[in-house]
Write a protein that holds these residues in place. Structure first.
Motif, mmCIF file in Angstrom:
data_model
loop_
_atom_site.group_PDB
_atom_site.id
_atom_site.type_symbol
_atom_site.label_atom_id
_atom_site.label_comp_id
_atom_site.label_asym_id
_atom_site.label_seq_id
_atom_site.Cartn_x
_atom_site.Cartn_y
_atom_site.Cartn_z
ATOM 1 N N ALA A 120 39.509 88.222 29.802
ATOM 2 C CA ALA A 120 38.242 88.888 29.503
ATOM 3 C C ALA A 120 39.342 90.536 30.019
ATOM 4 C CB ALA A 120 37.792 88.565 31.289
ATOM 5 N N PHE A 121 40.303 90.428 30.506
ATOM 6 C CA PHE A 121 40.871 92.576 31.078
ATOM 7 C C PHE A 121 42.222 93.111 30.232
ATOM 8 C CE2 PHE A 121 40.836 90.377 35.902
ATOM 9 C CZ PHE A 121 39.570 90.731 36.117
ATOM 10 N N LEU A 122 41.907 92.282 29.080
ATOM 11 C CA LEU A 122 42.702 93.049 28.240
ATOM 12 C C LEU A 122 42.642 93.874 27.693
ATOM 13 C CD1 LEU A 122 44.378 90.127 25.822
ATOM 14 C CD2 LEU A 122 45.923 91.858 27.530
ATOM 15 N N PRO A 123 41.174 94.327 27.197
ATOM 16 C CA PRO A 123 40.676 95.212 26.908
ATOM 17 C C PRO A 123 40.905 96.766 27.558
ATOM 18 C CG PRO A 123 39.075 94.027 26.064
ATOM 19 C CD PRO A 123 39.985 92.967 27.183
ATOM 20 N N LYS A 124 40.316 96.407 28.949
ATOM 21 C CA LYS A 124 40.657 97.655 30.023
ATOM 22 C C LYS A 124 42.240 97.501 30.330
ATOM 23 C CE LYS A 124 36.903 95.836 33.245
ATOM 24 N NZ LYS A 124 36.534 95.269 32.729
ATOM 25 N N LEU A 125 43.638 96.543 29.681
ATOM 26 C CA LEU A 125 44.297 96.871 30.082
ATOM 27 C C LEU A 125 44.798 97.845 28.407
ATOM 28 C CD1 LEU A 125 45.777 93.474 31.245
ATOM 29 C CD2 LEU A 125 45.850 95.925 32.735
ATOM 30 N N ARG A 126 44.683 97.534 27.577
ATOM 31 C CA ARG A 126 44.834 98.440 26.557
ATOM 32 C C ARG A 126 44.278 100.217 27.157
ATOM 33 N NH1 ARG A 126 42.382 93.704 23.677
ATOM 34 N NH2 ARG A 126 44.400 93.023 22.544
ATOM 35 N N ARG A 127 43.306 100.278 27.900
ATOM 36 C CA ARG A 127 42.489 101.560 27.828
ATOM 37 C C ARG A 127 43.793 102.710 29.326
ATOM 38 N NH1 ARG A 127 37.673 100.000 27.648
ATOM 39 N NH2 ARG A 127 37.734 99.299 30.155
ATOM 40 N N SER A 128 44.891 101.478 29.830
ATOM 41 C CA SER A 128 45.534 102.080 31.075
ATOM 42 C C SER A 128 47.011 102.375 30.286
ATOM 43 C CB SER A 128 46.853 100.561 31.873
ATOM 44 O OG SER A 128 47.466 101.403 32.656
ATOM 45 N N SER A 129 47.813 103.227 30.891
ATOM 46 C CA SER A 129 48.691 104.515 30.240
ATOM 47 C C SER A 129 50.034 103.810 30.156
ATOM 48 C CB SER A 129 48.916 106.178 31.125
ATOM 49 O OG SER A 129 49.197 105.551 32.098
ATOM 50 N N HIS A 130 50.333 102.201 31.508
ATOM 51 C CA HIS A 130 50.983 101.249 32.280
ATOM 52 C C HIS A 130 50.106 100.316 32.005
ATOM 53 C CE1 HIS A 130 52.463 106.090 32.838
ATOM 54 N NE2 HIS A 130 53.605 105.136 32.364
ATOM 55 N N PRO A 131 50.275 99.295 30.742
ATOM 56 C CA PRO A 131 49.318 98.398 31.941
ATOM 57 C C PRO A 131 50.383 97.315 31.966
ATOM 58 C CG PRO A 131 49.312 99.035 29.467
ATOM 59 C CD PRO A 131 49.833 99.533 29.948
ATOM 60 N N ARG A 132 50.370 96.254 32.731
ATOM 61 C CA ARG A 132 51.233 95.320 33.391
ATOM 62 C C ARG A 132 50.665 93.987 33.413
ATOM 63 N NH1 ARG A 132 54.399 99.036 31.603
ATOM 64 N NH2 ARG A 132 55.725 100.250 32.694
ATOM 65 N N ILE A 133 51.122 92.982 32.916
ATOM 66 C CA ILE A 133 51.320 91.625 33.593
ATOM 67 C C ILE A 133 52.070 90.980 34.049
ATOM 68 C CG2 ILE A 133 50.122 89.006 33.276
ATOM 69 C CD1 ILE A 133 48.880 90.793 30.211
ATOM 70 N N LEU A 134 50.996 90.371 35.613
ATOM 71 C CA LEU A 134 53.101 89.760 35.491
ATOM 72 C C LEU A 134 52.508 87.948 36.830
ATOM 73 C CD1 LEU A 134 55.641 89.721 36.724
ATOM 74 C CD2 LEU A 134 54.915 90.823 39.844
ATOM 75 N N PHE A 135 53.258 87.104 36.453
ATOM 76 C CA PHE A 135 52.900 86.086 37.070
ATOM 77 C C PHE A 135 53.740 85.545 38.047
ATOM 78 C CE2 PHE A 135 50.288 85.302 33.064
ATOM 79 C CZ PHE A 135 49.311 84.222 32.836
ATOM 80 N N ILE A 136 52.973 85.119 39.122
ATOM 81 C CA ILE A 136 54.376 84.471 40.106
ATOM 82 C C ILE A 136 54.448 82.699 40.036
ATOM 83 C CG2 ILE A 136 55.033 83.830 42.466
ATOM 84 C CD1 ILE A 136 54.554 87.760 41.633
ATOM 85 N N SER A 137 55.374 82.380 39.294
ATOM 86 C CA SER A 137 55.888 80.880 38.481
ATOM 87 C C SER A 137 56.256 80.680 39.928
ATOM 88 C CB SER A 137 56.233 81.472 37.405
ATOM 89 O OG SER A 137 56.182 79.792 36.452
ATOM 90 N N SER A 138 57.018 79.307 39.499
ATOM 91 C CA SER A 138 58.159 78.867 40.157
ATOM 92 C C SER A 138 59.423 78.622 39.298
ATOM 93 C CB SER A 138 57.222 78.006 40.893
ATOM 94 O OG SER A 138 58.180 76.637 41.018
ATOM 95 N N ILE A 139 60.808 77.890 39.818
ATOM 96 C CA ILE A 139 61.460 77.791 40.055
ATOM 97 C C ILE A 139 62.054 76.510 38.705
ATOM 98 C CG2 ILE A 139 62.719 76.558 41.727
ATOM 99 C CD1 ILE A 139 65.066 77.469 41.584
ATOM 100 N N TRP A 140 60.657 75.802 39.702
ATOM 101 C CA TRP A 140 59.739 74.533 39.281
ATOM 102 C C TRP A 140 59.718 74.815 37.693
ATOM 103 C CZ3 TRP A 140 63.551 72.095 41.740
ATOM 104 C CH2 TRP A 140 63.559 72.251 43.080
#
Length: 243
Positions: A120-140
């Motif tokens: 849903a957010f990709l269109p908004k992120l594409r309009r950003s000058s410095h778009p970032r996606i980050l997951f807090i995943s896990s060692i497991w």
């Protein structure tokens, strides 16, 4: 470095790691959308605290098992530069004892909701000058854990998604990365005794548990403008426990 006029959305912002990331990004000048599920008192207190950083804070409540709640959240996020998925929970026990309900809950929180949001957010992120996606995943998600099979599976799915999506959206300048914390001193470790925690520590080369600020500092680095050439990466925040 200040990031005035940039906006970040953090899921699970009422949890220990989510709060630490919110505080760090507020200090860095980000306007914030903060999601929580049920910890309203904690969330309101945090929002009041962060407004002292002279940033805008919008609090969004939602249950990730509810499509209506997911839609409500996306409709109330306007400009967006950074998406951070910090929401998470674990279920400790034999895989054969895991109920369908708990398995679905793990999927909704770790896989279903973030994929819905990002699509849903990709269109908004594409309009950003410095778009970032980050997951807090896990060692497991990297090595797997007995007694946390389903949790490890969901975290592994996040890592696979990061690697695949990073290739698909690179042409738009969107970076997609994940942090994989090891043993971090949060509520997820509360199920273990002090003796068990000490046994963890003896296996960690830096000889201490991680803390939420360790994760927040790494997150702040990966969403900086200067980190625009880092994508598809899985960064361990684990004190050398896994390399």
């Amino acid at each position: 470095m200040k990031n005035r006029n940039r906006s970040a959305f953090i899921t699970g912002a009422s949890g220990a790691i989510g709060k630490a990331i919110a505080r760090r990004l507020a200090n860095d000048g980000f306007n914030l959308y903060l999601h929580y599920h049920s910890n309203e008192k904690i969330m309101r207190t945090l929002a009041t605290e962060l407004q002292n950083c002279d940033v805008e804070v919008t609090v969004l409540q939602g249950d990730f098992s509810s499509r209506a709640d997911l839609e409500k959240i996306t409709e109330n996020v306007f400009e967006l530069d950074v998406f951070i998925h910090a929401a998470g929970n674990s279920e400790y026990g034999l895989f054969t004892d895991l109920s369908d309900k708990k398995l679905q809950c793990l999927y909704d929180i770790h896989v279903g909701a973030p994929l819905y949001f990002i699509r849903a957010f990709l269109p908004k992120l594409r309009r950003s000058s410095h778009p970032r996606i980050l997951f807090i995943s896990s060692i497991w998600g990297e090595v797997g854990a007995a007694m946390e099979v389903a949790y490890s599976t969901m975290k592994g799915a996040q890592i696979a998604f990061v690697k695949a999506l990073s290739k698909e959206v690179a042409g738009n300048g969107i970076t997609v990365n994940a942090l994989t914390p090891g043993a971090v001193d949060t509520a997820m470790l509360a199920q273990f005794s002090e003796q068990e925690k000490q046994e963890f520590i003896q296996e960690i080369p830096l000889l201490r548990l991680g803390n939420p600020k360790d994760v927040a500092n790494a997150a702040a680095f990966l969403v900086r403008d200067e980190s625009g050439y880092i994508t598809g990466q899985i960064l361990g925040v684990n004190g050398g426990w896994h390399m």
